[in-house]
Scaffold this active site. Structure first.
Site, PDB file in Angstrom:
ATOM      1  N   SER A 246       0.846  -1.201   0.000  1.00 22.94           N
ATOM      2  CA  SER A 246       0.000   0.000   0.000  1.00 22.94           C
ATOM      3  C   SER A 246       0.875   1.243   0.000  1.00 22.94           C
ATOM      4  O   SER A 246       2.094   1.159   0.099  1.00 22.94           O
ATOM      5  CB  SER A 246      -0.898  -0.003   1.239  1.00 22.94           C
ATOM      6  OG  SER A 246      -0.122   0.335   2.375  1.00 22.94           O
ATOM      7  N   LYS A 247       0.205   2.385  -0.080  1.00 23.58           N
ATOM      8  CA  LYS A 247       0.915   3.672  -0.086  1.00 23.58           C
ATOM      9  C   LYS A 247       1.887   3.776   1.086  1.00 23.58           C
ATOM     10  O   LYS A 247       2.929   4.401   0.982  1.00 23.58           O
ATOM     11  CB  LYS A 247      -0.101   4.825   0.003  1.00 23.58           C
ATOM     12  CG  LYS A 247      -0.789   5.117  -1.315  1.00 23.58           C
ATOM     13  CD  LYS A 247      -0.774   6.622  -1.609  1.00 23.58           C
ATOM     14  CE  LYS A 247      -1.048   6.917  -3.073  1.00 23.58           C
ATOM     15  NZ  LYS A 247      -2.452   6.619  -3.443  1.00 23.58           N
ATOM     16  N   ARG A 248       1.516   3.144   2.198  1.00 17.68           N
ATOM     17  CA  ARG A 248       2.359   3.234   3.393  1.00 17.68           C
ATOM     18  C   ARG A 248       3.727   2.574   3.187  1.00 17.68           C
ATOM     19  O   ARG A 248       4.661   2.834   3.920  1.00 17.68           O
ATOM     20  CB  ARG A 248       1.654   2.612   4.599  1.00 17.68           C
ATOM     21  CG  ARG A 248       1.066   3.677   5.522  1.00 17.68           C
ATOM     22  CD  ARG A 248       0.147   3.063   6.541  1.00 17.68           C
ATOM     23  NE  ARG A 248      -1.043   2.526   5.887  1.00 17.68           N
ATOM     24  CZ  ARG A 248      -1.605   1.378   6.186  1.00 17.68           C
ATOM     25  NH1 ARG A 248      -1.091   0.614   7.112  1.00 17.68           N
ATOM     26  NH2 ARG A 248      -2.695   0.981   5.550  1.00 17.68           N
ATOM     27  N   ASP A 249       3.813   1.701   2.180  1.00 18.62           N
ATOM     28  CA  ASP A 249       5.100   1.060   1.913  1.00 18.62           C
ATOM     29  C   ASP A 249       6.052   1.982   1.162  1.00 18.62           C
ATOM     30  O   ASP A 249       7.149   1.584   0.803  1.00 18.62           O
ATOM     31  CB  ASP A 249       4.892  -0.245   1.146  1.00 18.62           C
ATOM     32  CG  ASP A 249       4.194  -1.282   2.004  1.00 18.62           C
ATOM     33  OD1 ASP A 249       4.787  -1.679   3.014  1.00 18.62           O
ATOM     34  OD2 ASP A 249       3.060  -1.659   1.686  1.00 18.62           O
ATOM     35  N   GLY A 250       5.603   3.220   0.924  1.00 22.07           N
ATOM     36  CA  GLY A 250       6.500   4.199   0.313  1.00 22.07           C
ATOM     37  C   GLY A 250       6.499   4.119  -1.190  1.00 22.07           C
ATOM     38  O   GLY A 250       5.749   4.813  -1.850  1.00 22.07           O
TER      39      GLY A 250
END
Ligand code: GLU
Length: 471
Positions: A246-250
């Site tokens: 997800s976006k949180r993985d950068g």
């Protein structure tokens, strides 16, 4: 085959991987690969995202066969299909208000039941409808989903699939709320089916997060009398922890990978491996065209594909090592000039020789910035370099070399001969001079091939200046 991206963000790695699988399968089958821009979400869709998606696919080496279809231009067809479903009694107007639906869902939650529409307006009489309209209520349009319907299909990746109508959340909204004499904005599942049918799509290949949609869409194909395509649901891309990337993985958009110095070839190669195992003997480094010659869904795994940075890095270094100095220069030049380095005035042969020197040690193109820095900027001497200069015999050997150092370019043979003369004169081992020369030229004991480094710094007089400084 088709890719149906929503232009609500930049090209995501998951969408790009779906594109790769569609493209490989289309090329393998001799079929067509089409694009459809699903831009019906007016608030979130932006032309710059469409441009980014198309450009990113092109960069990856994925071409498509016809002008992309723009979904928002097809609303009349979507509405006509909804009208057809209303006329055949497969769809109906639902006058339930947002407040009523919220109340229904809260009750379901309180009773620990899964949220679903209770089909309350499925069989309204004309009088009941009139009463709602008289109240000023608007209506959504819902498609009937019978609880006892059984939906089955043979998935190219997952095999026999089976869904119960009762698990699809009740009658599904296919058009947003609008006055009862109109058809509101058509919604995703309906428009996808209408468009895939119109585009004569034979194979729908997309992520497994769409499986429940597929069950619903199969009911719509049947109700609209459209031929049903074959479905393939590809495994999700997972992060290191085994959760959906997800976006949180950068790093998740193709842009991000590109900015980090990954090449299109390595990324496309890597995305093919995210879920697909190449046949024995093929190895893991291949081009899209090579993969297309053998691609099939039998070798696509059902399990999620964990993102493996080590493998991507390995592939990228392989690609960079295969590059000619000219190709590498074309890719590094923009990065170098962004550093303010005078690449336009520098000698082209010199720049290519620098690329040939650095190429074998690059993992990403970004590495080409730090590794080239000492060739454009005079480095400080680090601690190890200073220590080396202080060792016995180091300075005399360097001084002996400086005494003999000519102006202008040197051949490798002449440079070797100079080194020999200098160590003889200074009475030190060759290793001492080599290490000291490296310290003087690069400010560090690490770096690429010493002789080539020296020869590159020689013509501008930079080698001399750095040796003088060190002495
Ligand atoms: N626009 C949808 C998405 O981006 C397309 C899904 C599909 O392939 O049907 O998820």
């Amino acid at each position: 085959m088709r890719l149906a991206p929503s232009p609500t963000g930049t090209l995501h790695i998951g969408t790009a991987r779906t594109a790769v699988f569609n493209w490989l399968f289309a090329r393998r089958q001799g079929g067509q690969f089409l694009l459809r821009i699903e831009d019906t979400d007016k608030e979130r869709s932006k032309p710059e995202y469409t441009a980014n998606i198309l450009e990113g696919l092109q960069w990856l080496g994925i071409n498509w066969d016809e002008e992309p279809v723009v979904q928002s231009e097809r609303i009349a067809e979507h509405r006509a299909a909804i009208q057809q479903l209303l006329d055949s009694g497969r769809a109906y107007r639902c006058y339930a208000t947002e407040a009523e639906l919220t109340e229904m869902r809260e009750r379901q939650a309180a009773e620990n039941r899964a949220p679903r529409y209770d089909n309350r307006h499925r069989n309204l009489t004309p009088e009941q409808e009139q009463a709602f309209i008289a109240e000023g209520r608007e209506a959504t349009i819902r498609f009937r989903i019978d609880d006892d319907a059984v939906i089955t299909w043979t998935d190219l990746v997952r095999g026999e699939m089976r869904w119960a109508g009762a698990d699809l959340g009740g009658d599904m909204v296919i058009a947003r709320r609008a006055p009862a004499d109109q058809i509101g904005d058509p919604l995703y599942n309906l428009v996808v089916v209408v468009d895939d049918a119109a585009m004569a799509i034979t194979h729908v290949i997309r992520g497994e997060d769409h499986i429940a949609n597929t069950a619903k869409q199969l009911l719509l194909y049947e109700a609209l009398g459209a031929p049903v395509p074959v479905f393939a649901h590809t495994p999700l891309i997972l992060n290191k922890e085994g959760k959906k990337l997800s976006k949180r993985d950068g790093v998740t958009s193709v842009n991000d990978f590109r900015a980090q110095g990954y090449t299109a070839e390595a990324l496309a190669n890597y995305m093919t491996l995210l879920g697909w195992s190449p046949p024995e003997g093929m190895g893991e480094r291949f081009s899209l065209a090579e993969a297309a010659a053998v691609f099939d869904f039998e070798r696509v795994n059902k399990a999620g594909a964990r993102f493996d940075w080590d493998k991507l890095n390995w592939l990228n270094s392989q690609v960079l090592h295969e590059r000619s100095p000219e190709q590498l220069l074309a890719e590094l030049e923009p990065l170098w000039s962004a550093q303010g380095w005078p690449t336009t005035t520098a000698d082209a042969t010199w720049l290519q020789e620098l690329c040939a020197l650095l190429g074998p040690s690059l993992v990403t193109l970004q590495d080409g910035i730090e590794q080239a820095r000492p060739f454009f900027e005079r480095p400080e001497l680090n601690e190890a370099a200073q220590k080396q200069l202080a060792t016995e015999g180091a300075r005399p050997a360097l001084a002996a070399l400086l005494e003999r150092l000519p102006e202008g370019p040197l051949s490798p043979e002449a440079a070797q001969a100079l080194l020999g003369e200098a160590v003889a004169a200074a009475g030190v081992k060759k290793g001492v001079l080599m290490k000291t020369l490296r310290a003087a030229l690069l400010g560090s004991l690490q770096g690429p091939d010493l002789l080539t480094t020296w020869l590159l710094l020689q013509p501008s007089g930079e080698a001399r200046s750095r040796i003088e400084r060190s002495l």
